[in-house]
Design an enzyme around this catalytic site. Sequence first.
Site, mmCIF file in Angstrom:
data_model
loop_
_atom_site.group_PDB
_atom_site.id
_atom_site.type_symbol
_atom_site.label_atom_id
_atom_site.label_comp_id
_atom_site.label_asym_id
_atom_site.label_seq_id
_atom_site.Cartn_x
_atom_site.Cartn_y
_atom_site.Cartn_z
ATOM 1 N N ARG A 66 0.825 -1.216 0.000
ATOM 2 C CA ARG A 66 0.000 0.000 0.000
ATOM 3 C C ARG A 66 0.858 1.265 0.000
ATOM 4 O O ARG A 66 1.991 1.260 0.482
ATOM 5 C CB ARG A 66 -0.983 -0.051 1.173
ATOM 6 C CG ARG A 66 -1.942 -1.238 0.984
ATOM 7 C CD ARG A 66 -2.965 -1.337 2.063
ATOM 8 N NE ARG A 66 -3.873 -0.195 2.045
ATOM 9 C CZ ARG A 66 -4.805 0.004 2.964
ATOM 10 N NH1 ARG A 66 -4.937 -0.845 3.956
ATOM 11 N NH2 ARG A 66 -5.597 1.047 2.882
ATOM 12 N N ASP A 89 -15.583 3.055 2.947
ATOM 13 C CA ASP A 89 -15.482 1.626 3.244
ATOM 14 C C ASP A 89 -16.794 0.881 2.959
ATOM 15 O O ASP A 89 -16.825 -0.349 3.025
ATOM 16 C CB ASP A 89 -15.061 1.422 4.707
ATOM 17 C CG ASP A 89 -13.633 1.925 4.954
ATOM 18 O OD1 ASP A 89 -12.847 1.995 3.997
ATOM 19 O OD2 ASP A 89 -13.313 2.252 6.119
ATOM 20 N N LYS A 135 -6.933 0.179 -1.374
ATOM 21 C CA LYS A 135 -7.382 -0.348 -0.079
ATOM 22 C C LYS A 135 -6.764 -1.744 0.120
ATOM 23 O O LYS A 135 -5.818 -2.107 -0.569
ATOM 24 C CB LYS A 135 -8.906 -0.370 -0.026
ATOM 25 C CG LYS A 135 -9.544 1.015 -0.098
ATOM 26 C CD LYS A 135 -9.207 1.843 1.127
ATOM 27 C CE LYS A 135 -9.786 3.248 1.051
ATOM 28 N NZ LYS A 135 -9.324 4.088 2.151
HETATM 29 C C1 S3P Z 1 -9.466 5.061 8.149
HETATM 30 C C2 S3P Z 1 -9.456 5.895 7.051
HETATM 31 C C3 S3P Z 1 -9.815 5.446 5.692
HETATM 32 C C4 S3P Z 1 -10.585 4.124 5.717
HETATM 33 C C5 S3P Z 1 -9.939 3.118 6.630
HETATM 34 C C6 S3P Z 1 -9.878 3.657 8.039
HETATM 35 C C7 S3P Z 1 -9.081 5.607 9.460
HETATM 36 O O1 S3P Z 1 -8.625 5.249 4.956
HETATM 37 O O2 S3P Z 1 -10.709 3.598 4.429
HETATM 38 O O3 S3P Z 1 -10.652 1.910 6.617
HETATM 39 O O4 S3P Z 1 -9.294 4.933 10.495
HETATM 40 O O5 S3P Z 1 -8.554 6.723 9.506
HETATM 41 P P1 S3P Z 1 -7.903 6.455 4.133
HETATM 42 O O6 S3P Z 1 -7.356 7.419 5.111
HETATM 43 O O7 S3P Z 1 -6.813 5.768 3.364
HETATM 44 O O8 S3P Z 1 -8.961 7.027 3.249
#
Ligand code: S3P
Length: 423
Positions: free
Chosen positions: A120, A308, A335
């Site tokens: 990632r 999500d 993701k």
């Molecule tokens: C999250 C932010 C999101 C989300 C992840 C949890 C968090 O990711 O998709 O499941 O807890 O801050 P991104 O910051 O990459 O958008």
Amino acid sequence: MKVEPAGSVAGHIAVPGDKSISHRAVLIGALCEGETRVRGFGRSADTQSSVDAVRTLGIDVDDIADDELVVKGRGLTPFSDQTAVVDCGNAGTLIRLLAGVLAGQRGRFELTGDESLRARPMDRIAEPLRRMGARVTTAPLVVEGSDALEGIEYVLPVASAQVKSAVLLAGLNASSTTTILEPAPTRDHTELMLAAAGARVRRRPSSVSIEPASRLELGEVAVPGDFSSAAPFVVAATLLAGSELTIHDVGLNPRRTGLLDVLERMGARITIYNRRKSGGELLGDLEVRSAELTATDVAGEEVPRLVDELPLFALAAAVARGDSRLTGAAELRVKETDRIESVTNGLRALGIRIRARDDGFEIRGVPARPTGGRMSSLGDHRVAMLAAIAGLVSRDGVEIEDADAVAISFPGFYELLNSVSRR
Ligand code: S3P
């Protein structure tokens, strides 16, 4: 694992504590003075990775119960002067937030994880943390922290709560104000928890600032149910005729509940009861009754509010009347899996008419049960839960490969689903 078709879902349930908030409670708890008691902790493979990570770095965490723990904080720089390798498992939130925490602590920290996590993008956190004064390399992610970080003003190139949070957490140990400008509102659990711990956080509609901190104290965190874990049940109850399901004590932070707005636009019947606030976070009970849906589009600023839940949106759109479209969601490609590919390929194998776009997907809705068949989670917990709900609403059921992936966020998912399913 085979999920058979259901007639309806019914009953009263609760889901485990919010994963995003649970991670933050462990990490911020480590930076607090004294003990932080976390009630309603959402125990899962991901949040356990956070507990294990802070333990590796010398913080004591007492397990009180499956859903309760006590983090023994050691102030704002508990990790300094260490050389450590920390395994973050599958948890993107952990690796990115922890990198922010470590940026302001002298030492050398290698953060690693499973194959999916190692693939990632980490440049998105490396870049702002370097600007603040840390030395950061990616692949593998190594943070050489500094006790002389400077505050920055940073315009987020992507709408990401994880990147915003990493910079905010680094800002706690910087010498001047740190400001982050967001292209679209993303989840604000970090801001809310830091403010509750006594940090000076200033929020404006599209930016947030934090001042260097001298002392944090939480005392107790009550974690609401995870909206993202409630979401598969919300969709099942909406799609299965005759359903009536209540999900109690669910987190309803408006930056998380975009799926409710989208489903309501499509015709869903969802009522919220017992709306209340705890530790700055909204929560309530969701009562969901079945409804016939019509197509809608999701785009732009709305996307981060259901990022999500977009796999579940695809399923709802598949049985709605008309054509639906998701755009502006290229983030799905980075993701736990490339969720544009895993969702479109998975659902297409079940007889659903869905086509991938660079930044989303297009779905031809048919208000009837999809055929069903086989679908692999590819190790992605949200794809596994999507496959299960697709099985319930299908004609022939869905055989899920790699079904255990649900344990990343929700170990008891299938048991709870079984308990509400009516033939
Ligand atoms: C999250 C932010 C999101 C989300 C992840 C949890 C968090 O990711 O998709 O499941 O807890 O801050 P991104 O910051 O990459 O958008």
